[in-house]
Motif scaffolding. Structure first.
Motif, PDB file in Angstrom:
ATOM      1  N   TRP A  77       0.746  -1.258   0.242  1.00  0.00           N
ATOM      2  CA  TRP A  77      -0.146   0.667  -0.454  1.00  0.00           C
ATOM      3  C   TRP A  77       0.420   1.109  -0.156  1.00  0.00           C
ATOM      4  N   GLN A  78       2.024   1.093  -0.063  1.00  0.00           N
ATOM      5  CA  GLN A  78       2.427   2.541   0.198  1.00  0.00           C
ATOM      6  C   GLN A  78       3.187   2.762  -1.164  1.00  0.00           C
ATOM      7  N   VAL A  79       3.201   1.953  -2.158  1.00  0.00           N
ATOM      8  CA  VAL A  79       2.690   2.538  -3.538  1.00  0.00           C
ATOM      9  C   VAL A  79       1.777   2.138  -4.007  1.00  0.00           C
ATOM     10  N   ALA A  80       0.610   1.127  -3.776  1.00  0.00           N
ATOM     11  CA  ALA A  80      -0.280   1.321  -4.631  1.00  0.00           C
ATOM     12  C   ALA A  80      -1.525   2.551  -4.238  1.00  0.00           C
ATOM     13  N   THR A  81      -1.153   3.153  -2.966  1.00  0.00           N
ATOM     14  CA  THR A  81      -2.270   4.673  -2.592  1.00  0.00           C
ATOM     15  C   THR A  81      -2.311   5.329  -3.571  1.00  0.00           C
ATOM     16  N   PRO A  82      -0.230   6.161  -3.786  1.00  0.00           N
ATOM     17  CA  PRO A  82      -0.697   7.185  -4.526  1.00  0.00           C
ATOM     18  C   PRO A  82      -0.324   6.361  -5.843  1.00  0.00           C
ATOM     19  N   LEU A  83       0.249   5.544  -6.692  1.00  0.00           N
ATOM     20  CA  LEU A  83      -0.456   4.804  -7.691  1.00  0.00           C
ATOM     21  C   LEU A  83      -2.386   5.537  -8.028  1.00  0.00           C
ATOM     22  N   LEU A  84      -3.012   4.783  -7.397  1.00  0.00           N
ATOM     23  CA  LEU A  84      -3.871   4.719  -7.787  1.00  0.00           C
ATOM     24  C   LEU A  84      -5.091   6.399  -7.105  1.00  0.00           C
ATOM     25  N   ASN A  85      -4.098   7.277  -6.266  1.00  0.00           N
ATOM     26  CA  ASN A  85      -4.175   9.270  -6.195  1.00  0.00           C
ATOM     27  C   ASN A  85      -4.070   9.248  -8.041  1.00  0.00           C
ATOM     28  N   ALA A  86      -3.166   8.586  -8.229  1.00  0.00           N
ATOM     29  CA  ALA A  86      -2.176   9.085 -10.164  1.00  0.00           C
ATOM     30  C   ALA A  86      -4.000   8.716 -10.828  1.00  0.00           C
ATOM     31  N   LEU A  87      -3.831   7.636 -10.766  1.00  0.00           N
ATOM     32  CA  LEU A  87      -4.520   7.010 -11.947  1.00  0.00           C
ATOM     33  C   LEU A  87      -6.796   7.974 -12.420  1.00  0.00           C
ATOM     34  N   VAL A  88      -6.921   8.119 -10.185  1.00  0.00           N
ATOM     35  CA  VAL A  88      -7.429   9.076 -10.907  1.00  0.00           C
ATOM     36  C   VAL A  88      -7.571  10.588 -11.061  1.00  0.00           C
ATOM     37  N   TYR A  89      -6.450  11.179 -10.383  1.00  0.00           N
ATOM     38  CA  TYR A  89      -6.286  12.310 -11.290  1.00  0.00           C
ATOM     39  C   TYR A  89      -5.621  12.331 -12.592  1.00  0.00           C
ATOM     40  N   TYR A  90      -5.753  11.340 -13.552  1.00  0.00           N
ATOM     41  CA  TYR A  90      -5.300  10.626 -14.576  1.00  0.00           C
ATOM     42  C   TYR A  90      -7.220  11.006 -15.370  1.00  0.00           C
ATOM     43  N   LEU A  91      -7.741  10.356 -14.588  1.00  0.00           N
ATOM     44  CA  LEU A  91      -9.261  10.281 -15.538  1.00  0.00           C
ATOM     45  C   LEU A  91      -9.928  11.801 -15.351  1.00  0.00           C
ATOM     46  N   ILE A  92      -9.804  12.674 -14.053  1.00  0.00           N
ATOM     47  CA  ILE A  92     -10.466  13.767 -13.844  1.00  0.00           C
ATOM     48  C   ILE A  92      -9.993  14.679 -15.005  1.00  0.00           C
ATOM     49  N   PHE A  93      -8.240  14.946 -14.319  1.00  0.00           N
ATOM     50  CA  PHE A  93      -7.884  15.986 -15.020  1.00  0.00           C
ATOM     51  C   PHE A  93      -7.369  16.127 -16.636  1.00  0.00           C
ATOM     52  N   GLY A  94      -6.625  14.597 -16.400  1.00  0.00           N
ATOM     53  CA  GLY A  94      -6.166  14.213 -17.732  1.00  0.00           C
ATOM     54  C   GLY A  94      -7.309  14.263 -18.694  1.00  0.00           C
ATOM     55  N   LEU A  95      -8.228  13.754 -18.618  1.00  0.00           N
ATOM     56  CA  LEU A  95      -9.190  12.687 -19.602  1.00  0.00           C
ATOM     57  C   LEU A  95     -10.580  14.219 -19.519  1.00  0.00           C
ATOM     58  N   LEU A  96     -11.048  14.126 -18.636  1.00  0.00           N
ATOM     59  CA  LEU A  96     -12.371  14.873 -18.673  1.00  0.00           C
ATOM     60  C   LEU A  96     -12.361  16.057 -18.413  1.00  0.00           C
ATOM     61  N   ILE A  97     -10.839  16.735 -17.727  1.00  0.00           N
ATOM     62  CA  ILE A  97     -10.961  18.222 -17.834  1.00  0.00           C
ATOM     63  C   ILE A  97      -9.796  18.252 -18.963  1.00  0.00           C
ATOM     64  N   GLY A  98      -8.878  17.641 -19.492  1.00  0.00           N
ATOM     65  CA  GLY A  98      -8.051  17.671 -20.393  1.00  0.00           C
ATOM     66  C   GLY A  98      -6.976  19.011 -20.006  1.00  0.00           C
ATOM     67  N   THR A  99      -5.849  18.723 -18.919  1.00  0.00           N
ATOM     68  CA  THR A  99      -4.640  19.191 -18.778  1.00  0.00           C
ATOM     69  C   THR A  99      -3.850  18.849 -19.367  1.00  0.00           C
ATOM     70  N   SER A 228       0.153  23.791  -6.531  1.00  0.00           N
ATOM     71  CA  SER A 228       1.696  23.048  -7.005  1.00  0.00           C
ATOM     72  C   SER A 228       1.793  23.041  -7.982  1.00  0.00           C
ATOM     73  N   GLY A 229       0.352  22.765  -9.253  1.00  0.00           N
ATOM     74  CA  GLY A 229       1.115  21.727 -10.937  1.00  0.00           C
ATOM     75  C   GLY A 229       1.118  20.695 -10.730  1.00  0.00           C
ATOM     76  N   VAL A 230       0.412  20.082  -9.528  1.00  0.00           N
ATOM     77  CA  VAL A 230       0.769  18.183  -9.699  1.00  0.00           C
ATOM     78  C   VAL A 230      -0.147  18.040 -11.421  1.00  0.00           C
ATOM     79  N   MET A 231      -1.039  18.239 -11.662  1.00  0.00           N
ATOM     80  CA  MET A 231      -2.093  17.740 -12.033  1.00  0.00           C
ATOM     81  C   MET A 231      -2.040  18.656 -13.181  1.00  0.00           C
ATOM     82  N   PHE A 232      -1.423  19.631 -13.578  1.00  0.00           N
ATOM     83  CA  PHE A 232      -0.750  20.472 -14.830  1.00  0.00           C
ATOM     84  C   PHE A 232       0.208  20.758 -14.368  1.00  0.00           C
ATOM     85  N   SER A 233      -0.119  21.781 -15.578  1.00  0.00           N
ATOM     86  CA  SER A 233       1.799  22.391 -15.927  1.00  0.00           C
ATOM     87  C   SER A 233       0.803  23.952 -15.682  1.00  0.00           C
TER      88      SER A 233
END
Length: 309
Positions: A77-99, A228-233
């Motif tokens: 879970w040390q690795v799985a937790t941030p990976l799952l967060n990254a997956l959620v951010y990719y779906l919401i910000f990367g695909l839906l919002i288009g960042t 802080s520009g985590v999900m976008f530039s």
């Protein structure tokens, strides 16, 4: 003559005590007594911390092992937790919002940002509970209380190193080739660790008197993450927008964004030096020194009050 009358006569004839009339402070100075739990000098405090460096390391490792001991997947879970967060951010910000538009290698860009910000976020959250969540230990044993926030930040660094192994695999899977610039990760993480530790010490002192602060911090950290520009530039988002200059300076000099940008520059080929804010290494060093020194002194000032009341 009765026994009581005899005792009174003896007491009246006894010579006055040498301590009679002395204040408690004067009596303590006379017999070279020290206040229990008194705050040592700053130099002595640092010496005591160094003498307990093995305790700090062992405590951090034990806490890290115990953190996921009740979970079936354990430390995965040390690795799985941030990976799952990254997956959620990719779906919401990367695909839906288009960042992801205008950001080459968006997946490495996003995962790097999530992992590095999580390092700061977890350190601050752990620091907030460092004293209030370990009152039994604080009240039972005498040791420099700074051992606790330092140990928790060291624990988060160890956890990040597990995550960095997975990050390397992701980078290789998306076509990133190891170069000499990858070595820049080491000084960048060291500076971030110093910054995190100083901030955690500030939060540990505040949290020791206001335990409810731990309930507020998730909202503060989430707001900080979005700035802080985590999900976008940041440079892509600001391009073509007429924002006040001070807002632009604030976004670029944000310490979390500074450390994230440095790691991205070190690991991702498409993240060029032109995307870094001016004097980025000076900002990284300045934030580390400011937070590290100020946080340490601020925590030390209340050393004798931790665990009381």
């Amino acid at each position: 003559m009765s026994e009581t009358t005899h005792d009174s006569a003896v007491a009246m004839s006894a010579p006055p005590s040498a301590d009679e009339g002395l204040t408690p402070l004067q009596r303590a100075q006379k017999y070279d007594l020290a206040q229990s739990g008194a705050r040592p000098s700053l130099a002595e405090y640092i010496r005591q911390l160094w003498a307990r460096r093995h305790f700090i390391s062992a405590f951090a490792s034990a806490k890290l092992t115990a953190q996921f001991s009740q979970a079936k997947l354990g430390q995965v879970w040390q690795v799985a937790t941030p990976l799952l967060n990254a997956l959620v951010y990719y779906l919401i910000f990367g695909l839906l919002i288009g960042t992801r538009k205008g950001v080459p290698d968006y997946v490495p860009f996003l995962v790097t940002g999530v992992f590095i910000f999580t390092f700061t976020q977890s350190s601050v959250m752990a620091g907030t509970r460092a004293i209030s969540g370990n009152l039994g230990l604080v009240r039972a044993l005498h040791f420099p209380r700074a051992c606790l926030p330092i140990s928790f930040c060291l624990m988060q660094l160890q956890q990040l190193l597990f995550s960095m192994g997975v990050l390397v695999v992701i980078l290789l899977a998306f076509g990133q080739v190891p170069t000499w610039s990858w070595l820049l990760v080491l000084p960048a993480l060291l500076l971030q660790f110093v910054f995190n530790t100083g901030l955690a010490m500030v939060m540990a002192r505040l949290g020791s008197k206001t335990p409810d602060l731990a309930q507020l911090m998730p909202f503060i950290m989430r707001t900080w993450m979005y700035a802080s520009g985590v999900m976008f530039s940041i440079s892509v988002i600001l391009k073509g927008k007429h924002v006040p200059h001070w807002v632009e300076v604030l976004l670029y000099s944000n310490p979390a964004a500074v450390y994230i940008d440095l790691i991205r520059f070190a690991l991702i080929d498409s993240f060029k030096a032109s995307q870094l804010p001016p004097h980025v290494w000076a900002f990284a060093l300045g934030w580390a020194v400011l937070a590290g020194v100020a946080g340490f002194v601020y925590f030390w000032k209340a050393e004798e009050r931790y665990g009381r009341g």
